[in-house]
Design a protein around this motif. Structure first.
Motif, PDB file in Angstrom:
ATOM      1  N   GLU A  98       2.307  -4.346  -4.314  1.00  0.00           N
ATOM      2  CA  GLU A  98       2.820  -5.330  -3.362  1.00  0.00           C
ATOM      3  C   GLU A  98       2.730  -4.792  -1.935  1.00  0.00           C
ATOM      4  OE1 GLU A  98       6.934  -7.868  -2.463  1.00  0.00           O
ATOM      5  OE2 GLU A  98       6.720  -6.683  -4.301  1.00  0.00           O
ATOM      6  N   THR A  99       2.193  -5.596  -1.029  1.00  0.00           N
ATOM      7  CA  THR A  99       2.028  -5.200   0.366  1.00  0.00           C
ATOM      8  C   THR A  99       3.318  -4.669   0.970  1.00  0.00           C
ATOM      9  OG1 THR A  99       0.258  -6.814   0.719  1.00  0.00           O
ATOM     10  CG2 THR A  99       1.411  -6.033   2.675  1.00  0.00           C
ATOM     11  N   ASN A 100       3.210  -3.530   1.657  1.00  0.00           N
ATOM     12  CA  ASN A 100       4.296  -2.865   2.384  1.00  0.00           C
ATOM     13  C   ASN A 100       5.361  -2.253   1.478  1.00  0.00           C
ATOM     14  OD1 ASN A 100       3.187  -3.504   4.917  1.00  0.00           O
ATOM     15  ND2 ASN A 100       4.226  -5.482   4.971  1.00  0.00           N
ATOM     16  N   GLU A 160      -0.060   0.552   8.122  1.00  0.00           N
ATOM     17  CA  GLU A 160      -1.427   0.032   8.108  1.00  0.00           C
ATOM     18  C   GLU A 160      -1.539  -1.107   7.081  1.00  0.00           C
ATOM     19  OE1 GLU A 160      -5.812   2.117   7.861  1.00  0.00           O
ATOM     20  OE2 GLU A 160      -4.313   2.654   6.345  1.00  0.00           O
ATOM     21  N   VAL A 161      -2.393  -2.068   7.368  1.00  0.00           N
ATOM     22  CA  VAL A 161      -2.623  -3.168   6.434  1.00  0.00           C
ATOM     23  C   VAL A 161      -3.307  -2.625   5.174  1.00  0.00           C
ATOM     24  CG1 VAL A 161      -3.861  -5.342   6.074  1.00  0.00           C
ATOM     25  CG2 VAL A 161      -2.798  -4.849   8.296  1.00  0.00           C
ATOM     26  N   PRO A 162      -2.898  -3.061   3.971  1.00  0.00           N
ATOM     27  CA  PRO A 162      -3.584  -2.626   2.748  1.00  0.00           C
ATOM     28  C   PRO A 162      -5.080  -2.941   2.824  1.00  0.00           C
ATOM     29  CG  PRO A 162      -1.562  -3.785   2.200  1.00  0.00           C
ATOM     30  CD  PRO A 162      -1.770  -3.970   3.671  1.00  0.00           C
ATOM     31  N   VAL A 163      -5.885  -2.097   2.204  1.00  0.00           N
ATOM     32  CA  VAL A 163      -7.329  -2.261   2.312  1.00  0.00           C
ATOM     33  C   VAL A 163      -7.998  -1.654   1.089  1.00  0.00           C
ATOM     34  CG1 VAL A 163      -7.700  -0.093   3.524  1.00  0.00           C
ATOM     35  CG2 VAL A 163      -9.265  -2.002   3.932  1.00  0.00           C
ATOM     36  N   LEU A 216     -11.646   2.691  -3.642  1.00  0.00           N
ATOM     37  CA  LEU A 216     -10.383   3.209  -3.122  1.00  0.00           C
ATOM     38  C   LEU A 216      -9.596   2.055  -2.513  1.00  0.00           C
ATOM     39  CD1 LEU A 216      -8.478   5.568  -2.239  1.00  0.00           C
ATOM     40  CD2 LEU A 216      -9.788   5.613  -0.089  1.00  0.00           C
ATOM     41  N   GLY A 217      -8.348   1.929  -2.911  1.00  0.00           N
ATOM     42  CA  GLY A 217      -7.492   0.909  -2.329  1.00  0.00           C
ATOM     43  C   GLY A 217      -6.095   1.449  -2.111  1.00  0.00           C
ATOM     44  N   GLY A 218      -5.391   0.855  -1.174  1.00  0.00           N
ATOM     45  CA  GLY A 218      -4.020   1.291  -0.952  1.00  0.00           C
ATOM     46  C   GLY A 218      -3.535   0.984   0.452  1.00  0.00           C
ATOM     47  N   GLN A 219      -2.468   1.689   0.823  1.00  0.00           N
ATOM     48  CA  GLN A 219      -1.841   1.473   2.128  1.00  0.00           C
ATOM     49  C   GLN A 219      -1.208   2.778   2.585  1.00  0.00           C
ATOM     50  OE1 GLN A 219       1.284  -1.492   2.122  1.00  0.00           O
ATOM     51  NE2 GLN A 219       1.302  -1.651   4.360  1.00  0.00           N
ATOM     52  N   HIS A 230      -7.939  -8.080  -3.227  1.00  0.00           N
ATOM     53  CA  HIS A 230      -6.984  -8.007  -2.126  1.00  0.00           C
ATOM     54  C   HIS A 230      -6.585  -9.417  -1.718  1.00  0.00           C
ATOM     55  CE1 HIS A 230      -6.066  -6.603   2.276  1.00  0.00           C
ATOM     56  NE2 HIS A 230      -4.981  -6.970   1.617  1.00  0.00           N
ATOM     57  N   VAL A 231      -5.335  -9.766  -1.960  1.00  0.00           N
ATOM     58  CA  VAL A 231      -4.795 -11.055  -1.537  1.00  0.00           C
ATOM     59  C   VAL A 231      -3.628 -10.791  -0.590  1.00  0.00           C
ATOM     60  CG1 VAL A 231      -5.559 -12.288  -3.596  1.00  0.00           C
ATOM     61  CG2 VAL A 231      -3.335 -11.156  -3.613  1.00  0.00           C
ATOM     62  N   SER A 232      -3.085 -11.854  -0.025  1.00  0.00           N
ATOM     63  CA  SER A 232      -2.054 -11.676   0.998  1.00  0.00           C
ATOM     64  C   SER A 232      -0.832 -10.933   0.457  1.00  0.00           C
ATOM     65  CB  SER A 232      -1.634 -13.036   1.564  1.00  0.00           C
ATOM     66  OG  SER A 232      -1.167 -13.887   0.533  1.00  0.00           O
ATOM     67  N   GLY A 233      -0.553 -11.090  -0.816  1.00  0.00           N
ATOM     68  CA  GLY A 233       0.621 -10.429  -1.397  1.00  0.00           C
ATOM     69  C   GLY A 233       0.426  -8.969  -1.719  1.00  0.00           C
ATOM     70  N   GLY A 234      -0.822  -8.507  -1.769  1.00  0.00           N
ATOM     71  CA  GLY A 234      -1.055  -7.112  -2.094  1.00  0.00           C
ATOM     72  C   GLY A 234      -2.395  -6.865  -2.759  1.00  0.00           C
TER      73      GLY A 234
END
Length: 249
Positions: free
Chosen positions: A198-200, A122-125, A115-118, A8-12
């Motif tokens: 990619e985040t969001n 909500e912020v990705p986690v 498990l990962g996702g968004q 998990h990095v800032s971009g996703g």
């Protein structure tokens, strides 16, 4: 054996998994360990699995069945990733109990998931879900999770994965981690699945399935090996070494 990881990095988020479930001189089985659930514009979830194949397949089947039958709780009506981790953890524990009740050979039915996702805004986690059904969150200092044969691929993740790293660099790091594991342990093998979210975006993202014959994956492994040799040559010499042994600047 298995090796799966997510970072998990800032971009996703980056997900990576091998596909080998059994290894021997004449017995190699291949199954995907990456399971994606995406409803564009609403939510994206990726589930990586390790452990007993009957259990992992049973969990994924139950997740799909609950959605198809519009059960009281399913992946589409959960409001957070934490709720999704709870839900999957409960299913995992239940299926293991059912498997044990039918077994007479003391088989190990344990399975572990990442498990990962968004979901929505909500912020990705990412979460690691244990066989008992409980789970942990990624670490702020080490924003990655691993399951399966983790020891060979962990050193590069410890040194490289930081929140500010780009998604593409993170994905290359994940593939190097996988490549290192495959070189050291024959029970981890191709095809290698890679997913970059990619985040969001709330979209599926970029997906690759790579075999050992894939030119990109083969070149990546060769470049990594060459880079290690060059780094070794660039290390400072011992005091007793002659000047001729000094590496070129």
């Amino acid at each position: 054996m298995t090796y799966c990881l997510t970072a998990h990095v800032s971009g996703g988020l980056v997900f990576c998994s091998d596909s080998r479930t059994n290894a021997g001189t004449d017995n190699v089985s291949i199954y995907s360990k990456m399971h994606n659930f995406c409803w564009p514009g609403d939510r994206f979830l990726c589930l990586l699995s390790a452990g007993n194949l009957a259990t992992t397949q049973g969990v994924v089947k139950r997740l799909q069945q609950d959605m198809d039958q519009n059960a009281e709780i399913h992946l589409l009506n959960l409001s957070s990733m934490a709720e999704a981790a709870d839900y999957i953890g409960l299913i995992n524990a239940e299926i293991q109990r059912n498997q044990v009740c039918r077994d007479t050979a003391n088989t190990n039915f344990e399975a572990t998931f990442i498990l990962g996702g968004q979901i929505g805004s909500e912020v990705p986690v990412t979460y690691m879900i244990y066989p008992q059904g409980n789970y942990i969150h990624e670490s702020a200092d080490h924003p990655f999770l691993q399951i399966g044969e983790i020891k060979y691929g962990k050193p590069i993740l410890d040194r490289v994965i930081k929140p500010e790293l780009s998604l593409e660099a993170t994905a290359r790091c994940a593939l190097v981690s996988m490549n290192s594991t495959m070189r050291s342990n024959v029970t981890v093998g191709p095809p290698v699945e890679l997913l970059i979210y990619e985040t969001n975006s709330l979209q599926m993202g970029r997906y690759l399935s790579l075999t050992e014959e894939d030119r990109f994956y083969r070149t990546l492994g060769e470049r990594w090996s060459q880079g290690l040799l060059q780094a070794l040559d660039g290390l400072p010499p011992f005091d007793w070494e002659t000047p001729t042994a000094l590496p070129p600047l």
